[in-house]
Design a protein around this motif. Structure first.
Motif, PDB file in Angstrom:
ATOM      1  N   LEU A  49       1.010  -0.885   0.165  1.00 34.48           N
ATOM      2  CA  LEU A  49      -0.291  -0.063   0.389  1.00 34.48           C
ATOM      3  C   LEU A  49       0.970   1.418   0.234  1.00 34.48           C
ATOM      4  O   LEU A  49       0.261   2.451   0.452  1.00 34.48           O
ATOM      5  CB  LEU A  49      -0.729   0.035   1.417  1.00 34.48           C
ATOM      6  CG  LEU A  49      -2.150  -0.927   1.383  1.00 34.48           C
ATOM      7  CD1 LEU A  49      -2.687  -0.628   2.568  1.00 34.48           C
ATOM      8  CD2 LEU A  49      -3.129  -0.226  -0.305  1.00 34.48           C
ATOM      9  N   PHE A 110     -19.828  -3.370   2.849  1.00 35.87           N
ATOM     10  CA  PHE A 110     -18.325  -2.934   2.387  1.00 35.87           C
ATOM     11  C   PHE A 110     -18.893  -3.065   0.121  1.00 35.87           C
ATOM     12  O   PHE A 110     -18.507  -2.198  -0.305  1.00 35.87           O
ATOM     13  CB  PHE A 110     -17.184  -3.515   1.682  1.00 35.87           C
ATOM     14  CG  PHE A 110     -16.648  -2.722   3.191  1.00 35.87           C
ATOM     15  CD1 PHE A 110     -16.851  -1.743   3.633  1.00 35.87           C
ATOM     16  CD2 PHE A 110     -15.662  -3.843   4.082  1.00 35.87           C
ATOM     17  CE1 PHE A 110     -15.689  -0.976   4.654  1.00 35.87           C
ATOM     18  CE2 PHE A 110     -15.857  -3.718   5.283  1.00 35.87           C
ATOM     19  CZ  PHE A 110     -15.461  -2.451   5.241  1.00 35.87           C
ATOM     20  N   TRP A 113     -21.154  -0.561  -1.243  1.00 32.96           N
ATOM     21  CA  TRP A 113     -20.023   1.157  -1.339  1.00 32.96           C
ATOM     22  C   TRP A 113     -19.620   1.530  -2.906  1.00 32.96           C
ATOM     23  O   TRP A 113     -19.457   0.363  -3.614  1.00 32.96           O
ATOM     24  CB  TRP A 113     -18.973   0.824  -0.367  1.00 32.96           C
ATOM     25  CG  TRP A 113     -18.411   2.161  -0.401  1.00 32.96           C
ATOM     26  CD1 TRP A 113     -18.742   3.306  -0.122  1.00 32.96           C
ATOM     27  CD2 TRP A 113     -16.698   2.065  -0.434  1.00 32.96           C
ATOM     28  NE1 TRP A 113     -17.750   4.165  -0.222  1.00 32.96           N
ATOM     29  CE2 TRP A 113     -16.454   3.593   0.137  1.00 32.96           C
ATOM     30  CE3 TRP A 113     -15.989   1.406  -0.913  1.00 32.96           C
ATOM     31  CZ2 TRP A 113     -14.987   3.789  -0.549  1.00 32.96           C
ATOM     32  CZ3 TRP A 113     -14.186   2.049  -0.724  1.00 32.96           C
ATOM     33  CH2 TRP A 113     -14.711   3.108  -0.453  1.00 32.96           C
ATOM     34  N   GLN A 115     -17.738   2.963  -4.520  1.00 29.46           N
ATOM     35  CA  GLN A 115     -16.175   2.713  -4.500  1.00 29.46           C
ATOM     36  C   GLN A 115     -15.800   1.563  -4.521  1.00 29.46           C
ATOM     37  O   GLN A 115     -14.225   1.536  -3.869  1.00 29.46           O
ATOM     38  CB  GLN A 115     -15.218   4.227  -3.700  1.00 29.46           C
ATOM     39  CG  GLN A 115     -16.047   5.719  -4.292  1.00 29.46           C
ATOM     40  CD  GLN A 115     -15.273   6.076  -4.103  1.00 29.46           C
ATOM     41  OE1 GLN A 115     -13.814   6.280  -4.900  1.00 29.46           O
ATOM     42  NE2 GLN A 115     -15.639   7.023  -3.279  1.00 29.46           N
ATOM     43  N   PHE A 116     -16.165  -0.132  -4.253  1.00 28.43           N
ATOM     44  CA  PHE A 116     -16.013  -0.996  -4.093  1.00 28.43           C
ATOM     45  C   PHE A 116     -14.738  -1.538  -4.271  1.00 28.43           C
ATOM     46  O   PHE A 116     -14.054  -2.096  -4.346  1.00 28.43           O
ATOM     47  CB  PHE A 116     -16.505  -1.384  -3.429  1.00 28.43           C
ATOM     48  CG  PHE A 116     -16.779  -3.488  -2.838  1.00 28.43           C
ATOM     49  CD1 PHE A 116     -16.192  -2.960  -1.701  1.00 28.43           C
ATOM     50  CD2 PHE A 116     -16.596  -4.378  -3.643  1.00 28.43           C
ATOM     51  CE1 PHE A 116     -15.576  -4.583  -1.327  1.00 28.43           C
ATOM     52  CE2 PHE A 116     -16.347  -5.252  -2.794  1.00 28.43           C
ATOM     53  CZ  PHE A 116     -16.008  -5.767  -1.710  1.00 28.43           C
ATOM     54  N   THR A 117     -14.499  -1.546  -5.729  1.00 25.92           N
ATOM     55  CA  THR A 117     -13.813  -1.793  -6.511  1.00 25.92           C
ATOM     56  C   THR A 117     -12.819  -0.936  -7.029  1.00 25.92           C
ATOM     57  O   THR A 117     -12.124  -1.513  -8.532  1.00 25.92           O
ATOM     58  CB  THR A 117     -14.626  -2.912  -7.960  1.00 25.92           C
ATOM     59  OG1 THR A 117     -15.523  -1.770  -9.048  1.00 25.92           O
ATOM     60  CG2 THR A 117     -15.370  -4.106  -7.488  1.00 25.92           C
ATOM     61  N   ALA A 118     -12.632   0.344  -7.053  1.00 28.54           N
ATOM     62  CA  ALA A 118     -11.449   1.250  -6.976  1.00 28.54           C
ATOM     63  C   ALA A 118     -10.174   0.831  -6.922  1.00 28.54           C
ATOM     64  O   ALA A 118      -9.850   0.219  -6.465  1.00 28.54           O
ATOM     65  CB  ALA A 118     -12.221   2.389  -6.087  1.00 28.54           C
ATOM     66  N   TYR A 119      -9.734   1.376  -8.125  1.00 30.12           N
ATOM     67  CA  TYR A 119      -8.372   1.335  -8.260  1.00 30.12           C
ATOM     68  C   TYR A 119      -7.117   2.737  -7.586  1.00 30.12           C
ATOM     69  O   TYR A 119      -8.183   3.565  -7.354  1.00 30.12           O
ATOM     70  CB  TYR A 119      -7.817   1.012  -9.282  1.00 30.12           C
ATOM     71  CG  TYR A 119      -8.164  -0.305  -9.900  1.00 30.12           C
ATOM     72  CD1 TYR A 119      -7.393  -0.776  -9.594  1.00 30.12           C
ATOM     73  CD2 TYR A 119      -9.567  -0.606 -10.723  1.00 30.12           C
ATOM     74  CE1 TYR A 119      -7.770  -2.990 -10.151  1.00 30.12           C
ATOM     75  CE2 TYR A 119      -9.558  -2.065 -10.387  1.00 30.12           C
ATOM     76  CZ  TYR A 119      -8.583  -2.944 -10.828  1.00 30.12           C
ATOM     77  OH  TYR A 119      -8.979  -3.489 -11.187  1.00 30.12           O
ATOM     78  N   PRO A 120      -6.692   2.437  -7.067  1.00 33.89           N
ATOM     79  CA  PRO A 120      -5.783   3.614  -6.953  1.00 33.89           C
ATOM     80  C   PRO A 120      -5.516   4.910  -7.512  1.00 33.89           C
ATOM     81  O   PRO A 120      -5.600   4.324  -8.096  1.00 33.89           O
ATOM     82  CB  PRO A 120      -4.410   2.805  -6.370  1.00 33.89           C
ATOM     83  CG  PRO A 120      -4.244   1.332  -6.631  1.00 33.89           C
ATOM     84  CD  PRO A 120      -5.446   1.132  -7.177  1.00 33.89           C
ATOM     85  N   GLN A 121      -5.582   6.135  -6.596  1.00 35.12           N
ATOM     86  CA  GLN A 121      -5.648   7.101  -7.133  1.00 35.12           C
ATOM     87  C   GLN A 121      -3.883   7.202  -7.519  1.00 35.12           C
ATOM     88  O   GLN A 121      -3.301   6.739  -7.012  1.00 35.12           O
ATOM     89  CB  GLN A 121      -5.625   8.404  -6.604  1.00 35.12           C
ATOM     90  CG  GLN A 121      -7.274   8.261  -5.155  1.00 35.12           C
ATOM     91  CD  GLN A 121      -8.414   8.695  -6.174  1.00 35.12           C
ATOM     92  OE1 GLN A 121      -7.975   9.910  -6.866  1.00 35.12           O
ATOM     93  NE2 GLN A 121      -9.222   8.133  -6.814  1.00 35.12           N
TER      94      GLN A 121
END
Lengths: 172, 102
Positions: A49, A110, A113, A115-121
């Motif tokens: 992370l 969750f 939600w 943005q559950f499958t969001a990828y990193p900004q």
């Protein structure tokens, strides 16, 4: 599958299995060693992370201090009945059901939600250690929480020494 | 890259395993280990939210540092209590520590 996905899956599998061993081993020393493995998996997750400072603190504080303290406590409280007999109390079945319920509740909540499958900004995280240091000591940051946490730690350690201090009337 | 859902589900699994340990283990030290697992799961979530939502807001990492401090305090006091109880009553089984129960 990209390399970091494979790394994540291996890390998550190993540390989840180790966590299962922590709560199910009868031998407490083995449980403590599996706890070290789980904590190390969490440290790897911090690296993935891009939080290197927390990964180092995880290894130093959790594995270096807390897990060793656990092993000391296990060795100081060894009981002849420890290694035989049921390691679970009579609520084990209800406890398992409650844990399953909490897990499915968390996944369902969750999952709803957006943005559950969001990828990193896309963003530069290389300065995050400096940012963290500034935020923990700046007046408009978290300096009060930081100082309260340090006082809590000091009070807890003094209290721990007081609790285990040998007294004259120990075995009255 | 890994979507955030993987981290959330993994952390939920670790939290639930820790919860099971807290609710169903006899040994008081094992109960403290379950609490450690739960705190670690929360830390994973805090750092994952920091990384995936806004890297400029450092709150996720700052709160993870607070959780480290609280976990250290909790385990110090908890193990001191366990050792103190063991000295007086020669047991660490949570259901045998029942002096306050009536």
């Amino acid at each position: 599958m990209t390399p970091d996905q494979i790394l994540f899956i291996v890390t998550a599998l190993i540390s989840t299995l180790a966590a299962v061993m922590v709560v199910s081993r009868r031998n407490m020393v083995h449980a403590a060693l599996f706890l070290v493995l789980t904590l190390f998996g969490v440290a790897v997750a911090f690296v993935l992370l891009e939080a290197p400072f927390l990964a180092v603190v995880q290894v130093l504080v959790y594995i270096g201090a807390i897990a060793i303290l656990m092993i000391f406590a296990v060795m100081l409280t060894r009981n002849v009945t420890d290694d035989s007999g049921d390691p679970f109390n009579k609520n084990a079945r209800v406890g398992g059901l409650a844990a399953l319920f909490v897990f499915s509740l968390l996944v369902v909540m969750f999952g709803g939600w957006s943005q559950f499958t969001a990828y990193p900004q896309a963003g530069d995280t290389s300065g995050s250690i400096v940012q963290l240091g500034v935020a923990l000591t700046a007046a408009d940051g978290y300096v009060i929480a930081f100082e309260v946490a340090s006082m809590l730690l000091l009070g807890a350690l003094v209290g721990a020494i007081f609790v285990v201090w040998p007294r004259q009337n120990e075995n009255e | 890259m890994v979507p955030i859902s993987w981290y959330l589900i993994w952390a939920a699994a670790l939290f639930s395993i820790g919860l099971f340990g807290v609710l169903s283990r006899k040994n008081a030290v094992a109960i403290l280990m379950g609490v450690e697992l739960m705190l670690n799961a929360v830390n994973i979530n805090l750092v994952a939210f920091w990384r995936y939502l806004d890297v400029r807001a450092i709150a996720g990492q700052a709160f993870a540092v607070m959780v480290f401090a609280v976990a250290a305090a909790e385990v110090a006091v908890g193990l001191a209590l366990v050792i103190s109880v063991y000295r007086r009553r020669q047991t660490v089984a949570a259901d045998e520590i029942d002096l306050l129960k009536w």
